[in-house]
Motif scaffolding. Structure first.
Motif, PDB file in Angstrom:
ATOM      1  N   GLY A 143      -0.082   7.996   5.021  1.00  0.00           N
ATOM      2  CA  GLY A 143      -0.117   6.572   5.352  1.00  0.00           C
ATOM      3  C   GLY A 143      -1.065   5.876   4.404  1.00  0.00           C
ATOM      4  O   GLY A 143      -1.798   6.524   3.655  1.00  0.00           O
ATOM      5  N   SER A 144      -1.037   4.579   4.410  1.00  0.00           N
ATOM      6  CA  SER A 144      -1.965   3.841   3.569  1.00  0.00           C
ATOM      7  C   SER A 144      -3.371   4.070   4.102  1.00  0.00           C
ATOM      8  O   SER A 144      -3.572   4.231   5.300  1.00  0.00           O
ATOM      9  N   TYR A 145      -4.320   4.132   3.186  1.00  0.00           N
ATOM     10  CA  TYR A 145      -5.695   4.315   3.670  1.00  0.00           C
ATOM     11  C   TYR A 145      -6.365   2.952   3.838  1.00  0.00           C
ATOM     12  O   TYR A 145      -6.065   2.023   3.095  1.00  0.00           O
ATOM     13  N   PRO A 189       0.811  -1.223   0.000  1.00  0.00           N
ATOM     14  CA  PRO A 189       0.000   0.000   0.000  1.00  0.00           C
ATOM     15  C   PRO A 189       0.846   1.277   0.000  1.00  0.00           C
ATOM     16  O   PRO A 189       1.836   1.381   0.714  1.00  0.00           O
ATOM     17  N   SER A 190       0.407   2.238  -0.804  1.00  0.00           N
ATOM     18  CA  SER A 190       1.151   3.482  -0.980  1.00  0.00           C
ATOM     19  C   SER A 190       0.981   4.426   0.206  1.00  0.00           C
ATOM     20  O   SER A 190      -0.005   4.365   0.940  1.00  0.00           O
ATOM     21  N   LYS A 238      -3.304 -11.765  -1.044  1.00  0.00           N
ATOM     22  CA  LYS A 238      -3.692 -10.361  -0.901  1.00  0.00           C
ATOM     23  C   LYS A 238      -5.185 -10.202  -0.587  1.00  0.00           C
ATOM     24  O   LYS A 238      -5.577  -9.374   0.250  1.00  0.00           O
ATOM     25  N   LYS A 239      -6.040 -10.977  -1.222  1.00  0.00           N
ATOM     26  CA  LYS A 239      -7.477 -10.882  -0.973  1.00  0.00           C
ATOM     27  C   LYS A 239      -7.798 -11.230   0.473  1.00  0.00           C
ATOM     28  O   LYS A 239      -8.604 -10.563   1.139  1.00  0.00           O
ATOM     29  N   ALA A 240      -7.151 -12.268   0.986  1.00  0.00           N
ATOM     30  CA  ALA A 240      -7.377 -12.657   2.383  1.00  0.00           C
ATOM     31  C   ALA A 240      -6.876 -11.572   3.328  1.00  0.00           C
ATOM     32  O   ALA A 240      -7.517 -11.274   4.345  1.00  0.00           O
ATOM     33  N   MET A 241      -5.740 -10.950   2.998  1.00  0.00           N
ATOM     34  CA  MET A 241      -5.221  -9.872   3.839  1.00  0.00           C
ATOM     35  C   MET A 241      -6.177  -8.681   3.839  1.00  0.00           C
ATOM     36  O   MET A 241      -6.371  -8.023   4.865  1.00  0.00           O
ATOM     37  N   ALA A 242      -6.790  -8.397   2.678  1.00  0.00           N
ATOM     38  CA  ALA A 242      -7.741  -7.288   2.588  1.00  0.00           C
ATOM     39  C   ALA A 242      -8.972  -7.538   3.448  1.00  0.00           C
ATOM     40  O   ALA A 242      -9.626  -6.590   3.897  1.00  0.00           O
ATOM     41  N   GLY A 243      -9.278  -8.808   3.696  1.00  0.00           N
ATOM     42  CA  GLY A 243     -10.392  -9.135   4.573  1.00  0.00           C
ATOM     43  C   GLY A 243     -10.103  -8.759   6.012  1.00  0.00           C
ATOM     44  O   GLY A 243     -11.026  -8.552   6.812  1.00  0.00           O
ATOM     45  N   TRP A 275      -6.548  -1.674   3.721  1.00  0.00           N
ATOM     46  CA  TRP A 275      -5.513  -0.998   2.932  1.00  0.00           C
ATOM     47  C   TRP A 275      -4.940  -1.888   1.830  1.00  0.00           C
ATOM     48  O   TRP A 275      -4.408  -1.402   0.847  1.00  0.00           O
ATOM     49  N   TRP A 276      -5.062  -3.210   1.984  1.00  0.00           N
ATOM     50  CA  TRP A 276      -4.548  -4.090   0.921  1.00  0.00           C
ATOM     51  C   TRP A 276      -5.383  -3.975  -0.353  1.00  0.00           C
ATOM     52  O   TRP A 276      -4.918  -4.336  -1.432  1.00  0.00           O
ATOM     53  N   ASP A 277      -6.625  -3.477  -0.241  1.00  0.00           N
ATOM     54  CA  ASP A 277      -7.447  -3.264  -1.435  1.00  0.00           C
ATOM     55  C   ASP A 277      -6.868  -2.167  -2.312  1.00  0.00           C
ATOM     56  O   ASP A 277      -7.225  -2.051  -3.488  1.00  0.00           O
ATOM     57  N   GLY A 278      -6.005  -1.319  -1.736  1.00  0.00           N
ATOM     58  CA  GLY A 278      -5.400  -0.247  -2.514  1.00  0.00           C
ATOM     59  C   GLY A 278      -4.260  -0.709  -3.406  1.00  0.00           C
ATOM     60  O   GLY A 278      -3.695   0.088  -4.168  1.00  0.00           O
ATOM     61  N   VAL A 279      -3.908  -1.991  -3.324  1.00  0.00           N
ATOM     62  CA  VAL A 279      -2.826  -2.545  -4.148  1.00  0.00           C
ATOM     63  C   VAL A 279      -3.433  -3.283  -5.339  1.00  0.00           C
ATOM     64  O   VAL A 279      -4.257  -4.181  -5.170  1.00  0.00           O
ATOM     65  N   ASP A 280      -3.043  -2.876  -6.536  1.00  0.00           N
ATOM     66  CA  ASP A 280      -3.472  -3.602  -7.738  1.00  0.00           C
ATOM     67  C   ASP A 280      -2.371  -3.513  -8.794  1.00  0.00           C
ATOM     68  O   ASP A 280      -1.293  -2.952  -8.540  1.00  0.00           O
ATOM     69  N   ALA A 281      -2.663  -4.038  -9.967  1.00  0.00           N
ATOM     70  CA  ALA A 281      -1.644  -4.114 -11.020  1.00  0.00           C
ATOM     71  C   ALA A 281      -1.153  -2.745 -11.467  1.00  0.00           C
ATOM     72  O   ALA A 281      -0.041  -2.622 -11.999  1.00  0.00           O
ATOM     73  N   SER A 282      -1.956  -1.692 -11.249  1.00  0.00           N
ATOM     74  CA  SER A 282      -1.541  -0.359 -11.682  1.00  0.00           C
ATOM     75  C   SER A 282      -0.279   0.110 -10.953  1.00  0.00           C
ATOM     76  O   SER A 282       0.477   0.935 -11.480  1.00  0.00           O
TER      77      SER A 282
END
Length: 317
Positions: free
Chosen positions: A193-195, A117-118, A272-277, A281-288
């Motif tokens: 911080g990461s949101y 996360p950024s 990553k999906k399990a961590m986002a659960g 903030w892990w939802d803010g990480v994607d291929a972009s």
């Protein structure tokens, strides 16, 4: 007979790979204890344990910041992973800024594994302050904190948006920002911080706050990556908030074996999906975010090639 021989050979290779990983201990150099990035590190360590069924054991180490993390990459053994913005790694490899006179040939061996996360800029103001845009901060008391990326970046934005010397800067530690905002000691604070950021969650839950949005021209002036904090991220936030961010990446060095780098990269994305659960903030990480990664570890490249990820020539060097 040939089929049997091939099967035996494949079995031996699998057994060898498993035995290598089953002995693997990785040190993950993160951030200060109590920070969101330290919490991320703990979550990532648990995800590695789960995803590899205990074959990779990650020990999280506290850090005083990304500069320390990069410096230690020059002296730590192979299974050392650390977090840093890509710009710091580039500075270390060129011996500039805070790395002037501290260059180390080993910095050239730093390689990226995956984005995390950024660092996202948050400009938090109380509803009572009446601040609705950056220009409204003139004459108000704002807490920037000291020594952090958020403080440095916040100060830069005040200059960019013609607010230098027009804002009262609070002499309060960022750790006291929520209490200071709630009791009216300050009108707002800046944090990176990461949101969702824990201190912003606390502020929004304890008093009425507003997150300031940047317009397109302001975002361009910062020369940072645009970021949208989705509506509903914080209590009372009914609209998306346009702000900026700084990429943060998990790095290793070429001293780490390709097999371990591959296993860590694959496990990270698969978990990553399990961590986002557990933490949004892990939802803010994607291929972009892959664009922010520089040179990749060969083991990580193997995984990205497997899933068809488009990589640049520079990332493959």
């Amino acid at each position: 007979m040939r089929l049997l021989t091939s099967l035996l050979a494949a079995s031996m290779l699998l057994g060898t790979a498993t035995s290598v990983l089953s002995e693997t201990r990785v040190t993950y150099k993160s951030a200060k204890t109590g920070s969101s990035y330290y919490q991320m590190a703990v979550e990532l360590a648990e995800a590695m344990k789960t995803g590899t069924e205990g074959d990779i054991s990650v020990t999280v180490e506290e850090s005083q910041g990304s500069v320390q993390n990069v410096m230690e990459a020059g002296v730590r053994p192979g299974n050392y992973v650390f977090t840093s913005p890509p710009a710091l790694v580039e500075l270390s490899q060129s011996g500039k800024a805070m790395f002037e006179g501290k260059s180390n040939p080993a910095f050239a061996n730093i390689r990226a594994l995956f984005p995390i996360p950024s660092l996202t800029m948050h400009f938090v103001v109380s509803e009572e302050s009446g601040i609705q845009a950056f220009a409204d901060m003139e004459g108000k008391t704002i807490l920037l904190g000291k020594g952090s990326f958020g403080a440095t970046e916040g100060e830069k934005y005040l200059t960019l948006f013609d607010l230098e010397g027009k804002v009262k800067l609070a002499e309060v530690e960022l750790s006291n920002a929520v209490a200071a905002l709630k009791n009216g000691q300050i009108d707002g604070f800046v944090t990176a911080g990461s949101y969702p950021a824990p201190n912003v969650i606390e502020a929004a839950a304890s008093t009425s706050v507003r997150l300031l949005s940047l317009d397109d021209k302001q975002v361009a002036a910062t020369k940072r990556t645009p970021m949208l904090i989705p509506a509903g991220t914080y209590s009372g936030q009914d609209e998306d908030v346009a702000t900026t961010s700084l990429a943060v990446v998990a790095y290793a060095t070429t001293a780490m074996s390709d097999d371990i780098a591959y296993a860590m990269t694959r496990t990270y994305w698969e978990q990553k999906k399990a961590m986002a659960g557990t933490s949004a903030w892990w939802d803010g990480v994607d291929a972009s975010l892959m664009e922010s990664l520089g040179q990749l570890h060969p083991g990580a490249i193997r995984y990205y090639d497997e899933i068809g990820m488009q990589l640049s020539d520079a990332q493959r060097q």
